[in-house]
Motif scaffolding. Structure first.
Motif, short mmCIF file in Angstrom:
data_model
loop_
_atom_site.label_atom_id
_atom_site.label_comp_id
_atom_site.label_asym_id
_atom_site.label_seq_id
_atom_site.Cartn_x
_atom_site.Cartn_y
_atom_site.Cartn_z
N ALA A 193 -30.31 45.29 -7.45
CA ALA A 193 -30.21 43.85 -7.63
C ALA A 193 -30.99 43.39 -8.84
O ALA A 193 -30.57 42.49 -9.58
CB ALA A 193 -30.71 43.13 -6.38
N ARG A 196 -29.18 44.11 -12.09
CA ARG A 196 -28.03 43.24 -12.34
C ARG A 196 -28.44 41.81 -12.72
O ARG A 196 -27.62 41.02 -13.15
CB ARG A 196 -27.14 43.17 -11.09
CG ARG A 196 -26.45 44.50 -10.75
CD ARG A 196 -25.33 44.27 -9.74
NE ARG A 196 -25.83 43.68 -8.51
CZ ARG A 196 -26.25 44.39 -7.46
NH1 ARG A 196 -26.26 45.71 -7.52
NH2 ARG A 196 -26.67 43.77 -6.38
N SER A 197 -29.67 41.49 -12.54
CA SER A 197 -30.12 40.12 -12.83
C SER A 197 -30.26 39.93 -14.33
O SER A 197 -30.63 40.85 -15.07
CB SER A 197 -31.45 39.85 -12.14
OG SER A 197 -32.45 40.69 -12.67
N GLU A 201 -29.59 34.22 -14.08
CA GLU A 201 -29.27 34.73 -12.73
C GLU A 201 -28.93 33.57 -11.81
O GLU A 201 -29.60 32.54 -11.81
CB GLU A 201 -30.46 35.51 -12.18
CG GLU A 201 -30.19 36.15 -10.83
CD GLU A 201 -31.40 36.90 -10.30
OE1 GLU A 201 -31.25 37.69 -9.38
OE2 GLU A 201 -32.53 36.67 -10.84
N ASN A 205 -28.00 35.15 -6.16
CA ASN A 205 -28.59 36.47 -6.40
C ASN A 205 -30.11 36.43 -6.20
O ASN A 205 -30.71 37.39 -5.69
CB ASN A 205 -28.26 36.95 -7.81
CG ASN A 205 -26.81 37.39 -7.93
OD1 ASN A 205 -26.15 37.62 -6.93
ND2 ASN A 205 -26.32 37.49 -9.18
N ARG A 209 -32.19 38.71 -3.60
CA ARG A 209 -33.32 39.57 -3.97
C ARG A 209 -34.58 39.20 -3.17
O ARG A 209 -35.31 40.06 -2.72
CB ARG A 209 -33.61 39.43 -5.47
CG ARG A 209 -32.67 40.28 -6.33
CD ARG A 209 -33.22 40.54 -7.72
NE ARG A 209 -33.59 39.33 -8.40
CZ ARG A 209 -34.82 39.10 -8.90
NH1 ARG A 209 -35.76 40.00 -8.77
NH2 ARG A 209 -35.07 37.97 -9.55
#
Length: 295
Positions: A193, A196-197, A201, A205, A209
């Motif tokens: 996670a 991917r941020s 963001e 998301n 997290r």
């Protein structure tokens, strides 16, 4: 020339002193004779005439002469020691579950029962013929009687709580492997996670997290608690043992009171009436005469 202020109607100062001294001598002589004759009831009357008149003779108007009675204040311990023999003999029959220890002249500790781990329950005030119970111990006994009516024991709730705590702690110990596996899985999820941020963001998301972080934190708290679980379980078990012992002692005390008095309320009533009951008992023996030898 005669003193014109002299009032022949007033008693002479010397006469007043003589009368006061005579009154003191009479009191001390009466007390001395009562002790010599082992007339305990008479001794009690002389020590507290007001109470004796109210509770034994039912005369409320009687007052103590403090100036006379305080003549023997410095003999309180010796008088208590002297009067204790017949009183403790009487209490041995009226309260067979109480035992007494004279830890200094005229001062007596009360112990409840003759079983193992018996409790010091207070002190015996011989001169006032009353029990001075330890309020903490007395409150436990009183509460245990109330709880027994509900089929409960004094420490039942605490023992149940400790048992539940131990079940929880044992569960933490038993689940250590699963917890580590879950922690590793969540850390991988957090790593993915995080990778991917980006700069922008999404709030979704971020929440995801944070949820992973919260779960890992909870697992770490459980792991920390689990590390001290064995010691805490041992500590809890020791407390359960002590509480169970106390429950047993309280059950012995309850049974002792019920066997003699029938109820806790009648036990309390007897305590309130102890002075009157004992003095009436003394009066039933040759007008209060108590011999030192066995009757």
């Amino acid at each position: 020339m005669a003193n014109e202020n002299f009032d022949s109607r007033k008693p002479d100062v010397g006469t007043l002193i003589s009368q006061a001294v005579s009154k003191k001598i009479e009191y001390l002589s009466a007390l001395k004779q009562a002790v010599a004759d082992h007339q305990d009831a008479k001794v009690y009357e002389l020590l507290d005439n007001q109470r004796y008149a109210a509770e034994i003779e039912h005369r409320e108007q009687q007052k103590n002469d403090a100036g006379i009675m305080n003549l023997v204040d410095d003999l309180a311990d010796q008088l208590s020691n002297y009067l204790s023999k017949n009183l403790i003999d009487y209490l041995g029959k009226a309260y067979p579950f109480f035992y007494y220890e004279e830890y200094q002249t005229g001062h007596y500790r009360i112990y409840f029962g003759n079983w193992w781990d018996r409790r010091q329950f207070g002190e015996l005030d011989v001169l006032n013929v009353r029990f001075v119970f330890n309020q903490d111990e007395y409150k436990k006994l009183s509460e245990s009687f109330k709880l027994s009516e509900e089929g409960k024991k004094y420490n039942s709730a605490r023992i149940e709580q400790l048992s539940q705590d131990n079940d929880h702690l044992q569960g933490l110990i038993d689940s250590s492997t699963e917890r580590e596996q879950e922690r590793a899985r969540l850390q991988n999820e957090l790593k993915d996670a995080t990778s991917r941020s980006g700069l922008f963001e999404s709030s979704k998301n971020k929440e995801a997290r944070q949820d992973i972080v919260d779960q890992i934190s909870k697992l770490e708290d459980e792991a920390e608690e689990a590390r001290g679980a064995k010691a805490k379980i041992k500590e809890n078990n020791q407390e359960v043992l002590e509480l169970s012992k106390e429950n047993t002692i309280l059950s012995y005390e309850q049974k002792s009171i019920l066997d003699v008095f029938g109820s806790f309320e009648d036990f309390e009533l007897a305590n309130r009436n102890l002075y009157a009951n004992y003095l009436k008992h003394l009066s039933g023996h040759d007008d209060g005469k108590q011999v030192a030898d066995n009757e």
